[in-house]
Motif scaffolding. Structure first.
Motif, PDB file in Angstrom:
ATOM      1  N   ASP A   1      19.622   1.046   0.136  1.00 52.38           N
ATOM      2  CA  ASP A   1      18.908   2.104   0.595  1.00 52.38           C
ATOM      3  C   ASP A   1      18.889   2.010   1.952  1.00 52.38           C
ATOM      4  O   ASP A   1      18.215   0.659   2.434  1.00 52.38           O
ATOM      5  N   TYR A   2      19.130   2.849   2.938  1.00 52.69           N
ATOM      6  CA  TYR A   2      19.157   2.618   4.503  1.00 52.69           C
ATOM      7  C   TYR A   2      18.777   3.857   5.240  1.00 52.69           C
ATOM      8  O   TYR A   2      19.002   4.822   4.852  1.00 52.69           O
ATOM      9  N   GLU A   3      18.538   3.523   6.315  1.00 51.35           N
ATOM     10  CA  GLU A   3      18.524   4.595   7.407  1.00 51.35           C
ATOM     11  C   GLU A   3      19.112   4.260   8.952  1.00 51.35           C
ATOM     12  O   GLU A   3      18.828   2.855   9.068  1.00 51.35           O
ATOM     13  N   ILE A   4      19.714   5.023   9.652  1.00 45.70           N
ATOM     14  CA  ILE A   4      19.981   4.760  11.090  1.00 45.70           C
ATOM     15  C   ILE A   4      19.335   5.458  11.906  1.00 45.70           C
ATOM     16  O   ILE A   4      19.059   6.535  11.700  1.00 45.70           O
ATOM     17  N   ILE A   5      18.497   4.747  12.708  1.00 44.04           N
ATOM     18  CA  ILE A   5      17.972   5.507  13.885  1.00 44.04           C
ATOM     19  C   ILE A   5      18.517   5.232  15.123  1.00 44.04           C
ATOM     20  O   ILE A   5      18.475   4.090  15.704  1.00 44.04           O
ATOM     21  N   LEU A   6      19.044   6.080  15.717  1.00 39.07           N
ATOM     22  CA  LEU A   6      19.735   6.219  17.138  1.00 39.07           C
ATOM     23  C   LEU A   6      19.017   6.793  18.184  1.00 39.07           C
ATOM     24  O   LEU A   6      18.499   7.681  18.033  1.00 39.07           O
TER      25      LEU A   6
ATOM     26  N   SER B   1      24.179  13.413  12.982  1.00 40.03           N
ATOM     27  CA  SER B   1      23.012  13.630  12.127  1.00 40.03           C
ATOM     28  C   SER B   1      22.870  14.912  11.191  1.00 40.03           C
ATOM     29  O   SER B   1      22.327  14.916  10.337  1.00 40.03           O
ATOM     30  N   ALA B   2      23.644  15.789  11.818  1.00 44.19           N
ATOM     31  CA  ALA B   2      23.618  17.031  11.090  1.00 44.19           C
ATOM     32  C   ALA B   2      24.060  17.000   9.747  1.00 44.19           C
ATOM     33  O   ALA B   2      24.001  17.759   8.960  1.00 44.19           O
ATOM     34  N   ARG B   3      25.472  16.127   9.501  1.00 46.36           N
ATOM     35  CA  ARG B   3      26.191  15.953   8.350  1.00 46.36           C
ATOM     36  C   ARG B   3      25.492  14.865   7.558  1.00 46.36           C
ATOM     37  O   ARG B   3      25.628  14.900   6.285  1.00 46.36           O
ATOM     38  N   TYR B   4      24.871  14.052   8.057  1.00 53.41           N
ATOM     39  CA  TYR B   4      24.222  12.829   7.154  1.00 53.41           C
ATOM     40  C   TYR B   4      22.974  12.537   7.461  1.00 53.41           C
ATOM     41  O   TYR B   4      22.316  12.295   8.432  1.00 53.41           O
ATOM     42  N   PRO B   5      22.001  13.109   6.292  1.00 58.29           N
ATOM     43  CA  PRO B   5      20.465  13.007   6.649  1.00 58.29           C
ATOM     44  C   PRO B   5      19.921  11.497   7.044  1.00 58.29           C
ATOM     45  O   PRO B   5      18.888  11.373   7.063  1.00 58.29           O
ATOM     46  N   GLN B   6      20.711  10.544   6.392  1.00 61.76           N
ATOM     47  CA  GLN B   6      20.282   9.168   6.724  1.00 61.76           C
ATOM     48  C   GLN B   6      20.584   8.573   8.224  1.00 61.76           C
ATOM     49  O   GLN B   6      20.100   7.578   8.462  1.00 61.76           O
ATOM     50  N   VAL B   7      20.900   9.489   9.267  1.00 65.33           N
ATOM     51  CA  VAL B   7      20.903   9.195  10.398  1.00 65.33           C
ATOM     52  C   VAL B   7      19.853  10.054  10.988  1.00 65.33           C
ATOM     53  O   VAL B   7      19.891  11.271  11.169  1.00 65.33           O
ATOM     54  N   ILE B   8      18.986   9.341  11.738  1.00 58.39           N
ATOM     55  CA  ILE B   8      18.151   9.886  12.589  1.00 58.39           C
ATOM     56  C   ILE B   8      18.276   9.739  14.080  1.00 58.39           C
ATOM     57  O   ILE B   8      18.618   8.671  14.790  1.00 58.39           O
ATOM     58  N   VAL B   9      18.270  10.945  14.895  1.00 60.76           N
ATOM     59  CA  VAL B   9      18.354  10.643  16.212  1.00 60.76           C
ATOM     60  C   VAL B   9      17.257  11.030  17.290  1.00 60.76           C
ATOM     61  O   VAL B   9      16.843  12.286  17.040  1.00 60.76           O
ATOM     62  N   LYS B  10      17.004  10.347  18.046  1.00 59.88           N
ATOM     63  CA  LYS B  10      15.816  10.528  18.909  1.00 59.88           C
ATOM     64  C   LYS B  10      16.248  10.401  20.397  1.00 59.88           C
ATOM     65  O   LYS B  10      17.174   9.618  20.707  1.00 59.88           O
TER      66      LYS B  10
END
Length: 251
Positions: free
Chosen positions: A38-43, A60-69
């Protein structure tokens, strides 16, 4: 991923990486999908002036595990990591550079070492005897000089503070980050000084480093700023005793 019980948060600070960021985010996802954890990516876009942010948002729009700030101004990598950590929900936190000179597949070894050594933090070390390095002689020289300088000033039981790939247990950063003031180049050192002072165990892991640029971001300004940051950390540690003020109040 073997030997992991819990979620992994991968924090990636990025500055002007628009040409490669989408592909690199997909590469990180491919690696962690293969691990099966289980993972998340925070860019965290650190005030880029190119299209890093919109390119990352497309992923991020395609993959919910990618969070962009997005940070509006370029304050430095240390600030970007702190911002990323505010959004982390994992049991473990990985620091990963956006340029991927250190491939994320290596993180499996970090988790193995964390388990075998019962460590709280595992850092990549260019000075580990099993590391495989492909980067310029000038960068090696600067790294070596800085290592001896840090050893004299702080006496840390590690051989490298600056390698970008690092693994932390979440609770370690939760206690350390409130103490960290450096926004730019000395953040690695400030984090590790506090990790060591709090009694957490640090282990080192070998890395495969494939430098894509001769100097990377190591120029005169970066070296001068790193010097100033380092001396400020020493001053806060031994003269002001600044970090000691947290010992009875931080959670």
């Amino acid at each position: 991923m073997k030997n992991i019980n819990g979620k992994v948060s991968i924090i990636i600070p990025a500055y002007n990486e628009g040409k490669i960021i989408a592909g690199n985010l997909r590469e990180v996802m491919s690696v962690f999908d293969a691990f099966g954890c289980d993972y998340e990516i925070i860019l965290v876009d650190d005030g880029s002036t190119d299209d890093t942010y919109p390119e990352a948002l497309k992923v991020s729009a395609r993959y919910p595990q990618v969070i962009v700030k997005k940070i509006k101004e370029n304050y430095g990598k240390g600030r970007a990591l702190k911002v990323g950590f505010r959004h982390a929900s994992g049991d473990y936190v990985v620091f990963l550079d956006a340029d991927m000179e250190l491939h994320p597949a290596q993180i499996q070894t970090f988790f193995d070492i964390m388990r075998l050594d019962d460590a709280d933090v595992v850092i990549g070390s260019k000075r580990h005897p099993n590391s495989k390095l492909n980067y310029a002689l000038q960068r090696r020289f600067i790294s070596t000089v800085y290592f001896f300088f840090i050893k004299i000033l702080f006496g840390l039981p590690i051989r490298d503070t600056q390698t970008g790939l690092k693994l932390f247990k979440y609770e370690v950063l939760k206690k350390v980050f409130p103490r960290v003031l450096v926004k730019a180049y000395g953040y690695d050192l400030e984090i590790l000084v506090n990790v060591h002072r709090l009694g957490y165990k640090i282990a080192e892991a070998p890395v495969v480093l494939d430098a894509k640029q001769r100097w990377g971001r190591v120029g005169f300004y970066a070296m001068w700023t790193t010097w100033l940051d380092t001396m400020a950390i020493w001053y806060r540690t031994y003269i002001l005793k600044y970090y000691d003020r947290f010992d009875n109040n931080s959670s």
